[in-house]
Write an enzyme that holds these catalytic residues in place. Structure first.
Site, PDB file in Angstrom:
ATOM      1  N   PRO A   1       0.853  -1.185   0.000  1.00 26.35           N
ATOM      2  CG  PRO A   1       0.052  -1.024   2.179  1.00 26.35           C
ATOM      3  CD  PRO A   1       0.943  -1.841   1.295  1.00 26.35           C
TER       4      PRO A   1
ATOM      5  CB  CYS B   1       3.363   5.209   7.525  1.00 29.13           C
ATOM      6  SG  CYS B   1       3.699   6.766   6.671  1.00 29.13           S
TER       7      CYS B   1
ATOM      8  CE  LYS C   1       4.507  -2.704   4.204  1.00 23.94           C
ATOM      9  NZ  LYS C   1       5.015  -1.378   3.924  1.00 23.94           N
TER      10      LYS C   1
ATOM     11  CG  HIS D   1       9.820  -1.733   5.251  1.00 21.73           C
ATOM     12  ND1 HIS D   1       9.386  -0.985   4.188  1.00 21.73           N
ATOM     13  CD2 HIS D   1      11.163  -1.561   5.302  1.00 21.73           C
ATOM     14  CE1 HIS D   1      10.431  -0.397   3.623  1.00 21.73           C
ATOM     15  NE2 HIS D   1      11.514  -0.729   4.289  1.00 21.73           N
TER      16      HIS D   1
ATOM     17  CG  ASN E   1       7.785  -4.105   2.173  1.00 23.14           C
ATOM     18  OD1 ASN E   1       7.516  -3.094   2.806  1.00 23.14           O
ATOM     19  ND2 ASN E   1       7.960  -4.080   0.882  1.00 23.14           N
ATOM     20  N   GLY E   2      10.916  -4.931   1.486  1.00 21.84           N
ATOM     21  CA  GLY E   2      12.105  -4.081   1.532  1.00 21.84           C
ATOM     22  C   GLY E   2      13.171  -4.508   0.542  1.00 21.84           C
ATOM     23  CG  ASP E   3      16.273  -2.807   0.183  1.00 21.41           C
ATOM     24  OD1 ASP E   3      15.766  -1.709  -0.094  1.00 21.41           O
ATOM     25  OD2 ASP E   3      17.084  -2.966   1.103  1.00 21.41           O
TER      26      ASP E   3
END
Length: 332
Positions: free
Chosen positions: A18, A102, A141, A171, A204-206
């Site tokens: 998202p 976030c 998340k 993340h 999540n990440g990269d």
């Protein structure tokens, strides 16, 4: 095969992250066409939903061809989160996701998003408030922690699962890293190795290429991967990863024709959903990504971002198609 509530996902699902001002219905539609298995709305302020803020309400738009699709909410107040979950339920998404990741200052300063990482008790209370007020599966998340000194994802994962969270996306950065530096997936692997954790864990990440996706899948044992920035202007990444998993070979890179078609569809669907004027203006930020690395494209990009009116912008696309009809893309 990971399950979230009654949602049966494929063996190793690829999720679209998202992303604020990116993951709207037109963009999600493109990603779905190109292999995304589970997608989420842009994150929505719980207070905004309750105040009936038009922008927040519009973000609740979901379409049947997107399913399974989740709506993501954020906030720092239990009552507001509970009420917003009830509002979300009325549009019948497949799940509700809570954003505790976030890192943006305006969100964090309200004690929401990654701001909640400083107070796990509050995170648990906010999540409980949402779980109690909806019959939909609730997922979360988040990030590894506030900073390097306060990585608390182990406690977070256990406590969230204990209260009924049905999947967790991590993340692999701290809040203080924002989007810089390298993500550290060893923390995610540790969560997966915890025998207490039975809910699906998504990383999540990269992840920006098929090789890396396969390496991380094998090395860190996650149940699926969420892709964010690498999909912007490049929705093909989902099918490219799947093809590489299956065959060990690369799918042919999208041709110039493919790129033009994707950008044009994105524009048309944006105009249909947001109205002509807003659709044209908000699409402008995407053109650089669709045509990254295309030789001599600058003048056409300039035209795309300065032309008004649907007919005229579509004419620019025709010009681009003529100018590049035999252009061969040599690398991704």
């Amino acid at each position: 095969m990971p399950k979230i509530g009654n949602i049966q996902l494929p063996d190793f699902p690829l999720l679209l992250a998202p992303m604020e001002d990116v993951s709207d219905p037109p963009f999600r539609r493109l990603c779905k066409m190109h292999g995304a298995d589970l997608m989420y709305s842009e994150f929505i302020s719980s207070e905004g939903l309750i105040r009936d803020a038009i922008k927040s309400r519009q973000k609740l738009d979901i379409f049947d061809y997107e399913r399974p699709v989740g709506i993501q909410i954020f906030g720092g107040d239990e009552e507001a989160m509970a009420m917003s979950a009830k509002i979300v339920e009325t549009v019948q998404p497949d799940l509700v996701d809570i954003n505790f990741g976030c890192p943006v200052k305006k969100v964090v300063s309200k004690g929401a998003g990654a701001g909640v990482l400083k107070d796990v008790d509050l995170m648990v209370r906010l999540t409980q408030a949402v779980i109690k007020s909806t019959s939909l599966p609730v997922t979360v998340k988040t990030r590894l922690g506030w900073d390097e000194e306060s990585i608390n994802i182990d406690e977070v994962a256990e406590r969230l699962q204990d209260i009924g969270v049905q999947a967790l996306t991590i993340h692999a950065r701290t809040r203080s890293q924002m989007y810089k530096g390298h993500s550290d997936w060893t923390h995610i692997a540790r969560i997966k190795d915890n025998p207490r954790i039975t809910m699906p864990i998504f990383g999540n990440g990269d992840i920006d290429q098929p090789e890396k996706a396969l390496e991380y899948k094998n090395k860190f044992g996650v149940d699926g991967i969420m892709i964010g920035r690498a999909a912007i202007g490049y929705p093909w990444i989902f099918n490219e990863i799947k093809h590489f998993f299956e065959t060990g070979e690369h799918l042919a890179a999208p041709t110039m024709k493919d790129r033009i078609e994707a950008a044009k569809n994105h524009l048309i669907w944006s105009m249909e959903w947001k109205g002509e004027r807003l659709g044209i203006v908000e699409m402008r930020r995407h053109y650089t990504n669709y045509f990254k690395g295309i030789h001599g494209f600058k003048a056409y990009r300039q035209k795309l971002v300065t032309t008004d009116g649907a007919e005229d912008v579509l004419k620019v696309f025709d010009e681009i198609a003529d100018a590049y009809h035999d252009y061969i893309i040599t690398e991704q």
